[in-house]
Design a protein around this motif. Structure first.
Motif, PDB file in Angstrom:
ATOM      1  N   ASN A   4       0.843  -1.190   0.000  1.00  0.00           N
ATOM      2  CA  ASN A   4       0.000   0.000   0.000  1.00  0.00           C
ATOM      3  C   ASN A   4       0.882   1.245   0.000  1.00  0.00           C
ATOM      4  O   ASN A   4       1.317   1.698   1.059  1.00  0.00           O
ATOM      5  CB  ASN A   4      -0.923   0.000   1.224  1.00  0.00           C
ATOM      6  CG  ASN A   4      -1.789   1.252   1.294  1.00  0.00           C
ATOM      7  OD1 ASN A   4      -1.871   2.025   0.330  1.00  0.00           O
ATOM      8  ND2 ASN A   4      -2.423   1.474   2.444  1.00  0.00           N
ATOM      9  N   PRO A   5       1.163   1.800  -1.187  1.00  0.00           N
ATOM     10  CA  PRO A   5       2.056   2.969  -1.271  1.00  0.00           C
ATOM     11  C   PRO A   5       1.546   4.184  -0.507  1.00  0.00           C
ATOM     12  O   PRO A   5       2.317   5.112  -0.238  1.00  0.00           O
ATOM     13  CB  PRO A   5       2.107   3.260  -2.785  1.00  0.00           C
ATOM     14  CG  PRO A   5       1.708   1.974  -3.432  1.00  0.00           C
ATOM     15  CD  PRO A   5       0.728   1.338  -2.506  1.00  0.00           C
ATOM     16  N   PHE A   6       0.268   4.180  -0.130  1.00  0.00           N
ATOM     17  CA  PHE A   6      -0.318   5.314   0.586  1.00  0.00           C
ATOM     18  C   PHE A   6      -0.375   5.082   2.095  1.00  0.00           C
ATOM     19  O   PHE A   6      -0.935   5.887   2.829  1.00  0.00           O
ATOM     20  CB  PHE A   6      -1.716   5.614   0.048  1.00  0.00           C
ATOM     21  CG  PHE A   6      -1.742   5.923  -1.423  1.00  0.00           C
ATOM     22  CD1 PHE A   6      -1.301   7.156  -1.893  1.00  0.00           C
ATOM     23  CD2 PHE A   6      -2.153   4.976  -2.340  1.00  0.00           C
ATOM     24  CE1 PHE A   6      -1.313   7.442  -3.249  1.00  0.00           C
ATOM     25  CE2 PHE A   6      -2.164   5.245  -3.709  1.00  0.00           C
ATOM     26  CZ  PHE A   6      -1.733   6.486  -4.155  1.00  0.00           C
ATOM     27  N   ALA A   7       0.202   3.973   2.550  1.00  0.00           N
ATOM     28  CA  ALA A   7       0.211   3.696   3.991  1.00  0.00           C
ATOM     29  C   ALA A   7       0.965   4.800   4.724  1.00  0.00           C
ATOM     30  O   ALA A   7       1.969   5.325   4.236  1.00  0.00           O
ATOM     31  CB  ALA A   7       0.861   2.349   4.265  1.00  0.00           C
ATOM     32  N   ASN A   8       0.471   5.141   5.916  1.00  0.00           N
ATOM     33  CA  ASN A   8       1.083   6.209   6.703  1.00  0.00           C
ATOM     34  C   ASN A   8       2.250   5.651   7.515  1.00  0.00           C
ATOM     35  O   ASN A   8       2.216   5.584   8.744  1.00  0.00           O
ATOM     36  CB  ASN A   8       0.036   6.851   7.615  1.00  0.00           C
ATOM     37  CG  ASN A   8       0.538   8.147   8.232  1.00  0.00           C
ATOM     38  OD1 ASN A   8       1.422   8.795   7.693  1.00  0.00           O
ATOM     39  ND2 ASN A   8      -0.033   8.518   9.368  1.00  0.00           N
ATOM     40  N   SER A   9       3.292   5.228   6.800  1.00  0.00           N
ATOM     41  CA  SER A   9       4.478   4.660   7.431  1.00  0.00           C
ATOM     42  C   SER A   9       5.718   5.218   6.758  1.00  0.00           C
ATOM     43  O   SER A   9       5.736   5.420   5.539  1.00  0.00           O
ATOM     44  CB  SER A   9       4.482   3.134   7.326  1.00  0.00           C
ATOM     45  OG  SER A   9       3.440   2.563   8.093  1.00  0.00           O
ATOM     46  N   ALA A  10       6.754   5.463   7.548  1.00  0.00           N
ATOM     47  CA  ALA A  10       7.991   6.013   6.994  1.00  0.00           C
ATOM     48  C   ALA A  10       9.133   5.723   7.955  1.00  0.00           C
ATOM     49  O   ALA A  10       8.925   5.476   9.147  1.00  0.00           O
ATOM     50  CB  ALA A  10       7.861   7.521   6.762  1.00  0.00           C
ATOM     51  N   CYS A  11      10.356   5.761   7.413  1.00  0.00           N
ATOM     52  CA  CYS A  11      11.554   5.506   8.215  1.00  0.00           C
ATOM     53  C   CYS A  11      12.621   6.529   7.862  1.00  0.00           C
ATOM     54  O   CYS A  11      12.827   6.842   6.687  1.00  0.00           O
ATOM     55  CB  CYS A  11      12.063   4.091   7.952  1.00  0.00           C
ATOM     56  SG  CYS A  11      13.689   3.740   8.667  1.00  0.00           S
ATOM     57  N   LEU A  12      13.285   7.037   8.882  1.00  0.00           N
ATOM     58  CA  LEU A  12      14.437   7.922   8.697  1.00  0.00           C
ATOM     59  C   LEU A  12      15.638   7.248   9.355  1.00  0.00           C
ATOM     60  O   LEU A  12      15.655   7.051  10.573  1.00  0.00           O
ATOM     61  CB  LEU A  12      14.180   9.288   9.339  1.00  0.00           C
ATOM     62  CG  LEU A  12      15.360  10.274   9.296  1.00  0.00           C
ATOM     63  CD1 LEU A  12      15.689  10.686   7.865  1.00  0.00           C
ATOM     64  CD2 LEU A  12      15.054  11.511  10.151  1.00  0.00           C
ATOM     65  N   SER A  13      16.629   6.886   8.544  1.00  0.00           N
ATOM     66  CA  SER A  13      17.826   6.215   9.069  1.00  0.00           C
ATOM     67  C   SER A  13      18.980   7.185   9.140  1.00  0.00           C
ATOM     68  O   SER A  13      19.290   7.857   8.149  1.00  0.00           O
ATOM     69  CB  SER A  13      18.197   5.028   8.170  1.00  0.00           C
ATOM     70  OG  SER A  13      17.209   4.026   8.223  1.00  0.00           O
ATOM     71  N   LEU A  14      19.604   7.261  10.307  1.00  0.00           N
ATOM     72  CA  LEU A  14      20.817   8.050  10.480  1.00  0.00           C
ATOM     73  C   LEU A  14      21.970   7.067  10.612  1.00  0.00           C
ATOM     74  O   LEU A  14      22.090   6.375  11.631  1.00  0.00           O
ATOM     75  CB  LEU A  14      20.718   8.945  11.719  1.00  0.00           C
ATOM     76  CG  LEU A  14      19.963  10.275  11.540  1.00  0.00           C
ATOM     77  CD1 LEU A  14      18.494  10.040  11.247  1.00  0.00           C
ATOM     78  CD2 LEU A  14      20.129  11.151  12.766  1.00  0.00           C
ATOM     79  N   GLU A  15      22.756   6.959   9.560  1.00  0.00           N
ATOM     80  CA  GLU A  15      23.787   5.936   9.461  1.00  0.00           C
ATOM     81  C   GLU A  15      24.686   5.916  10.701  1.00  0.00           C
ATOM     82  O   GLU A  15      25.255   6.941  11.088  1.00  0.00           O
ATOM     83  CB  GLU A  15      24.644   6.180   8.215  1.00  0.00           C
ATOM     84  CG  GLU A  15      25.569   5.029   7.879  1.00  0.00           C
ATOM     85  CD  GLU A  15      24.816   3.766   7.484  1.00  0.00           C
ATOM     86  OE1 GLU A  15      25.327   2.676   7.786  1.00  0.00           O
ATOM     87  OE2 GLU A  15      23.731   3.879   6.893  1.00  0.00           O
ATOM     88  N   GLY A  16      24.775   4.732  11.329  1.00  0.00           N
ATOM     89  CA  GLY A  16      25.633   4.566  12.487  1.00  0.00           C
ATOM     90  C   GLY A  16      25.092   5.138  13.779  1.00  0.00           C
ATOM     91  O   GLY A  16      25.765   5.082  14.807  1.00  0.00           O
TER      92      GLY A  16
END
Length: 274
Positions: free
Chosen positions: A32-44
């Motif tokens: 579901n491309p419209f799902a209200n989910s997201a991730c922000l990765s800060l390397e290390g």
């Protein structure tokens, strides 16, 4: 291996949560491309997640230091999400105290604790027999039963005893994550409880488990815990972990099955980010 004050084991526990959540969000967005989910990765440094109305940062303060501009980036990320106004960090006892001080300066406040449990599987043995007055079986969710597993787990979690298609899709995505296995408990042929197991190397994580309301109090979650531990041990896992709210039925189930509380995570919550 000494469990208490074991920073290396804590890193592995936090990592399996980070990896699993990142993979889950990826699978959810594929469905579901419209799902209200997201991730922000800060390397290390750690990962920050938004799923529905829930936010949580995992792994921060255990490796590379987080600086002011990192926190500002996370808060900007939160402001860009739909229906979310607060950032939350899950901080282990091994967290850099400078991160805690920085968050307090930004008016983050304590919200709650999360209890992290661990069981050493090398010395664990399943009970020889389980007495019950009901006919129940446990099986791994596969094929068409993946939808039945998703419906059962979602219904057990639901507060109003209803399950919508979007909730089903969200639950179903967990079984598409590599290393995850769903377990379905049936009473007299009817699906009434479910649980999930993730494996990463020699560490297994028990999570996302529930029982349909009318079937609670029969010890079914204990049966599911034992079955998942059998599965993990058979695949060479040395430790199993689970995270619960403190002083809950789930926490007591972990303790009753031999898990030890090795640390509590403090959840710090921001002011409204408008």
């Amino acid at each position: 291996m000494v469990l208490v004050n074991n920073k290396e084991l804590a890193r592995k526990i936090e990592y399996i949560k980070r990896r699993g959540t990142k993979d889950y969000i990826e699978k959810q967005l594929e469905r579901n491309p419209f799902a209200n989910s997201a991730c922000l990765s800060l390397e290390g440094k750690g990962d920050f997640f938004c799923t529905g109305s829930v936010t949580f940062g995992v792994g921060f303060g255990m490796e590379d230091s987080l600086v002011k501009r990192d926190v500002e980036l996370i808060e900007k990320f939160i402001r860009n999400q739909r229906g979310i106004s607060h950032a939350r960090f899950e901080l282990t006892p091994f967290c850099d105290p400078l991160l805690t001080a920085m968050l307090q300066e930004r008016h983050y406040t304590f919200e709650r604790f999360l209890a992290v449990w661990v069981l050493e599987l090398e010395s664990w043995e399943a009970e020889e027999s389980r007495q019950t007055t009901n006919a129940w079986t446990i099986q791994k969710a596969a094929g068409e039963e993946c939808d039945e597993w998703a419906w059962t787990v979602a219904l057990g979690i639901s507060k109003d005893q209803t399950v919508g298609e979007e909730t089903m899709e969200a639950a179903r995505a967990f079984l598409e994550v590599p290393g995850n296995t769903g377990f379905l408990l049936k009473q007299d042929g009817k699906s009434v409880a479910g649980g999930t197991l993730a494996i990463d190397g020699q560490l297994a994580e028990l999570f996302l488990a529930s029982t349909v309301a009318e079937y609670r109090g029969k010890g079914y979650q204990n049966r599911l815990i034992e079955e998942r531990l059998r599965h993990a041990k058979a695949r060479g896992c040395r430790h199993a972990t689970a995270t619960t709210e403190p002083n809950t039925v789930s926490a007591r189930n972990m303790e009753n099955n031999g898990f030890r509380l090795i640390y509590n995570k403090a959840v710090l919550k921001s002011q409204a980010l408008l």
